[in-house]
Scaffold this motif. Structure first.
Motif: not given
Lengths: 256, 256
Positions: B195, A107-108, A209, B112, B115-116, A118-119, B189, B119, B108, B202, A202, A110-116, B193
């Protein structure tokens, strides 16, 4: 076993346990980390499109001529009859469908992982494929079913032979220099976790990631060969971070 | 007030409350979100280097001629006597030094976020500065202290006048198209999220990546002007996400 998920993958007899593709490894690691039962169905390159059309899988890309491009991994889940293409979407599907397993997108995050991701793609992976693609060709099963198809389609896409694509000599050394700098940037991001022990992005818990990073490292190792100078060099980068990450994944590096 | 943190910032009389720089806004938002008392000391461009040398601040960059380049924001914290340059480092310092305040890098998330941010810079900010830099010049305080210095140094760095740098007509439209596509990628991105409600990366809690995003949005708004066509267009992008993020930050958009 008939009621378990099927993972479609591309075999290479020259590789231990046949599994070499970083993209299908992402899906396999996701299944293994989550402990979800599955079986592998192996498809040579020329068998992918007919099998996926029959399965009703979505294309993930478009060919140079505009037709849909069918790629692996794909999973079929008989419990929902879902057919999911693309490793990222497969990980998301498994998180949503099997909420009691280890989440790859806590939770929380997913958006950070998506940007990471991409980089990571832009900085750590954008230079290495000119070396890895020709080397991958040499490891595939020979003949029309895979190796010839791989060469023909890649050469058509890039407008040059795999041999022309692959840098040699001084240019190859410079390319590896760029790759190394890319991974060192990623290492710098890891070091931002001042409070975190653990080998993962993390900290101590594995997320998508990490799956992404390790699947590409494993590709390097399997395709270059673990005794190659190039792979041995990767193991010395960034205080050995990448070898340690691979080791942390060994328990999930299983082909069924 | 003599014992509170000092934030060094660059004034523009044409902007409400004088604060316009996205980089110094990142530091100011960090302080405001955390509720740490501080005061602002305003430095015109030509005053930055002498003031920072006197303060013992680190340079953040290198000038074209190889000499160190001193930039704002910088903070001085009299409670530790620390002098910290660079908005990212300031946020990290405040997290470490004031652990009972809202963390901008929750456990954690630091790797992330790094990297975000990378990007984000590469995809959402790499195209817009050719428009925003000349517009920023026009908003700075006129004369040698800021506007002339800004023009001279930027023109030397890019080897063209600010007017040459700035795309016009069809080219300007294309540039905004690239900018819009970059922000739409970032919007994609956010949408991962599944959820998460909440306006932030986040979810409901603000982190440094939000500070980063909003500081640049605020730059667009302040420099372009909130009644400009360009800013009104930004507000329509991605189902109004960017305007909503700015609104969510309004309570921290305070200059002291």
């Amino acid at each position: 076993m008939s009621n378990v998920i099927t993972l479609y993958d591309i075999p290479a007899a020259s590789i231990k346990d046949r599994a070499w593709s970083p993209n299908t490894w992402k899906a396999r690691f996701a299944l293994n980390i989550k402990g979800i039962p599955y079986k592998t169905v192996w498809l040579e390159y020329t068998e992918i499109e007919p099998a996926l059309l029959k399965l009703g899988a979505k294309a993930t890309d478009t060919k140079p001529d505009g037709r849909p491009h069918y790629t692996l991994p794909v999973i079929h889940d008989p419990s929902t009859n879902a057919v999911v293409s693309d490793s990222y979407a497969i990980a998301e599907y498994l998180d949503a469908q099997y909420p009691d397993t280890i989440p790859l997108f806590p939770k929380g995050s997913a958006a950070l992982q998506a940007g990471f991701v991409r980089a990571l793609q832009d900085l750590a992976l954008s230079n290495v494929w000119v070396i890895l693609l020709p080397a991958t060709h040499d490891r595939l099963n020979p003949g029309e079913l895979s190796q010839d198809y791989f060469r023909r389609t890649r050469e058509a896409r890039f407008g040059k032979t795999l041999e022309e694509l692959c840098p040699e000599g001084k240019e190859r050394k410079e390319t590896w220099g760029l790759v190394r700098r890319g991974w060192s940037l990623v290492d710098g991001w890891f070091k931002k976790n001042r409070d975190g022990e653990g080998d993962f992005v993390i900290g101590k818990e594995v997320t998508f990631v990490d799956v992404f990073i390790v699947s590409f490292l494993l590709w390097f190792k399997l395709i270059l060969g673990e005794d190659s100078e190039a792979w041995k060099s990767v193991l010395t980068w960034d205080e050995g971070r990448w070898g340690k990450m691979l080791e942390a994944f060994e328990k999930w590096q299983v082909v069924v």
